[in-house]
Enzyme design. Structure first.
Site, PDB file in Angstrom:
ATOM      1  N   GLY A  30      25.286  37.670  44.470  1.00 12.33           N
ATOM      2  CA  GLY A  30      25.861  36.654  43.593  1.00 12.33           C
ATOM      3  C   GLY A  30      26.782  37.311  42.585  1.00 12.33           C
ATOM      4  O   GLY A  30      27.176  38.462  42.736  1.00 12.33           O
ATOM      5  N   LEU A  31      27.122  36.571  41.555  1.00 12.51           N
ATOM      6  CA  LEU A  31      28.001  37.114  40.508  1.00 12.51           C
ATOM      7  C   LEU A  31      27.159  37.286  39.245  1.00 12.51           C
ATOM      8  O   LEU A  31      27.141  36.442  38.352  1.00 12.51           O
ATOM      9  CB  LEU A  31      29.187  36.163  40.273  1.00 12.51           C
ATOM     10  CG  LEU A  31      30.111  36.034  41.491  1.00 12.51           C
ATOM     11  CD1 LEU A  31      31.060  34.863  41.319  1.00 12.51           C
ATOM     12  CD2 LEU A  31      30.900  37.309  41.729  1.00 12.51           C
ATOM     13  N   ASN A  46      36.634  38.210  34.322  1.00 15.42           N
ATOM     14  CA  ASN A  46      36.549  37.551  35.621  1.00 15.42           C
ATOM     15  C   ASN A  46      35.761  36.253  35.450  1.00 15.42           C
ATOM     16  O   ASN A  46      34.617  36.267  35.000  1.00 15.42           O
ATOM     17  CB  ASN A  46      35.862  38.480  36.622  1.00 15.42           C
ATOM     18  CG  ASN A  46      35.796  37.880  38.017  1.00 15.42           C
ATOM     19  OD1 ASN A  46      34.938  37.060  38.306  1.00 15.42           O
ATOM     20  ND2 ASN A  46      36.699  38.302  38.876  1.00 15.42           N
ATOM     21  N   CYS A  98      34.445  31.524  45.081  1.00 20.35           N
ATOM     22  CA  CYS A  98      33.134  30.891  44.928  1.00 20.35           C
ATOM     23  C   CYS A  98      33.114  29.588  45.711  1.00 20.35           C
ATOM     24  O   CYS A  98      34.121  28.897  45.791  1.00 20.35           O
ATOM     25  CB  CYS A  98      32.875  30.555  43.461  1.00 20.35           C
ATOM     26  SG  CYS A  98      33.151  31.901  42.317  1.00 20.35           S
ATOM     27  N   ILE A 157      42.413  42.401  47.527  1.00 19.69           N
ATOM     28  CA  ILE A 157      41.639  41.336  48.138  1.00 19.69           C
ATOM     29  C   ILE A 157      40.212  41.322  47.575  1.00 19.69           C
ATOM     30  O   ILE A 157      39.730  42.343  47.084  1.00 19.69           O
ATOM     31  CB  ILE A 157      41.572  41.505  49.679  1.00 19.69           C
ATOM     32  CG1 ILE A 157      40.927  42.845  50.045  1.00 19.69           C
ATOM     33  CG2 ILE A 157      42.948  41.390  50.301  1.00 19.69           C
ATOM     34  CD1 ILE A 157      40.699  43.083  51.557  1.00 19.69           C
ATOM     35  N   GLY A 194      40.600  46.953  47.117  1.00 21.82           N
ATOM     36  CA  GLY A 194      39.988  46.922  48.444  1.00 21.82           C
ATOM     37  C   GLY A 194      39.865  48.323  49.012  1.00 21.82           C
ATOM     38  O   GLY A 194      40.815  48.868  49.549  1.00 21.82           O
ATOM     39  N   GLY A 195      38.695  48.926  48.830  1.00 22.98           N
ATOM     40  CA  GLY A 195      38.402  50.207  49.468  1.00 22.98           C
ATOM     41  C   GLY A 195      39.103  51.422  48.889  1.00 22.98           C
ATOM     42  O   GLY A 195      39.197  52.456  49.551  1.00 22.98           O
TER      43      GLY A 195
END
Length: 238
Positions: free
Chosen positions: A9-10, A36, A66, A127, A179-180
Site C-alpha cells: 500500500g502507500l 506525493n 491508485c 514510471i 524506474g530501476g
C-alpha cells in the site's frame, strides 16, 4: 532477482501528522519538499492538496496509480479522460506546481501524458511500478497476499527509458524520470532520453548513499566530456 515486488500500500502517517511533524523536520534542511499525494476519489486528492496549499511545500506529485473506487476499481491513470479530469480538478485547488505521476500499466503511455498536459499539469513523473506476480512453487500459493504487486528495480529500467523517451517526444512538459536507477549510467540514460530530473527508489534499499553517488557521478561525467550545462544532455538522443 531483477528488483523488488511489493504490495504494502502507500504507507504514511496521514496529512495531519505530516503537516504537524514532518514538514517542520524537513524545513531544518536545505532541500526542496515534494509531496506525493494519493487518494481513493477526486475529492480525497483535492482535500489533501487544499490542506497543503498554505504549507511550505515546493511541489505536489499526484499519484494517479491508485484504484478509483467510485469508478469500479479502475486506476485513474489507466483512463485518459480520468487523467485529464483529475489533473484539472487538482490544479483548481493547488498553489504549488503539480506533477502527475503516470502508470506504465497502459497500452500507450503518450495518450496518458497528453491527457495530463491537457488537464494543465506542470510536469510529469514516470514510471510508477509495473504490475507483477510471484508464486511460491513449494507452497503452491501466491508469494504476496495481494496476489499481485508493484515491480520496481533494475528489471523495469529499459521500460522506463523507452516510456520517458516516448513521452518527451509527445508533450512539452518537463519529466522526472524514474524506474530501476541503480547508478550514474542509469540516471544519465533517462536524462538523454528526455528526463529533466531523475528519482531513485528501490536502489536505496541496497545502498542508502546511492543518490549522492549518482550526483557526484553525473558531475564527473560532465567534466570528462567537457559539458558545462546539464541541459545539453536532456533529450540529446533523438
Amino acid at each position: 532477482y531483477g528488483g523488488m515486488l511489493n504490495a504494502i500500500g502507500l504507507q504514511n502517517p496521514g496529512i495531519d501528522v505530516f503537516v504537524s511533524r514532518d514538514i517542520p523536520f524537513l524545513k531544518k534542511y536545505d532541500t526542496k519538499i515534494i509531496v506525493n499525494v494519493c487518494g481513493k476519489s477526486t475529492e480525497d486528492y483535492c482535500e489533501v492538496v487544499e490542506r497543503l496549499a498554505d504549507q511550505p511545500v515546493d511541489m505536489l506529485e499526484i499519484n494517479i496509480s491508485c484504484p478509483n473506487v467510485k469508478e469500479g476499481g479502475i486506476a485513474f491513470g489507466q483512463d485518459p479522460k480520468a487523467v485529464e479530469a483529475i489533473t484539472r480538478e487538482v490544479k483548481k485547488h493547488a498553489k504549488q506546481p503539480v506533477i502527475m505521476k503516470l502508470s506504465p500499466n497502459v497500452t500507450d503511455i503518450t495518450v496518458m501524458a497528453k491527457a495530463a498536459e491537457a488537464g494543465g499539469a506542470d510536469a510529469l513523473s514516470l514510471i510508477n511500478t509495473l504490475t507483477g506476480m510471484k508464486i511460491d512453487v513449494n507452497k503452491r500459493t501466491f508469494a504476496i497476499a495481494n496476489k499481485t504487486g508493484g515491480l520496481s528495480g533494475p528489471a523495469v529500467h529499459p521500460i522506463a527509458v523507452r516510456m520517458v523517451y516516448q513521452v518527451a517526444n509527445a508533450v512539452k512538459l518537463p519529466i522526472i524520470g524514474m524506474g530501476g536507477i541503480q547508478n550514474t549510467e542509469d540516471a544519465l540514460e533517462l536524462m538523454l532520453a528526455g528526463a529533466t530530473a531523475v528519482s531513485v527508489g528501490t536502489a536505496n534499499f541496497a545502498n542508502p548513499m546511492v543518490t549522492m553517488e549518482i550526483v557526484d557521478g553525473i558531475e564527473q561525467y560532465m567534466q570528462m566530456h567537457g559539458i558545462v550545462d546539464i541541459n545539453e544532455l536532456i533529450g540529446a538522443v533523438k
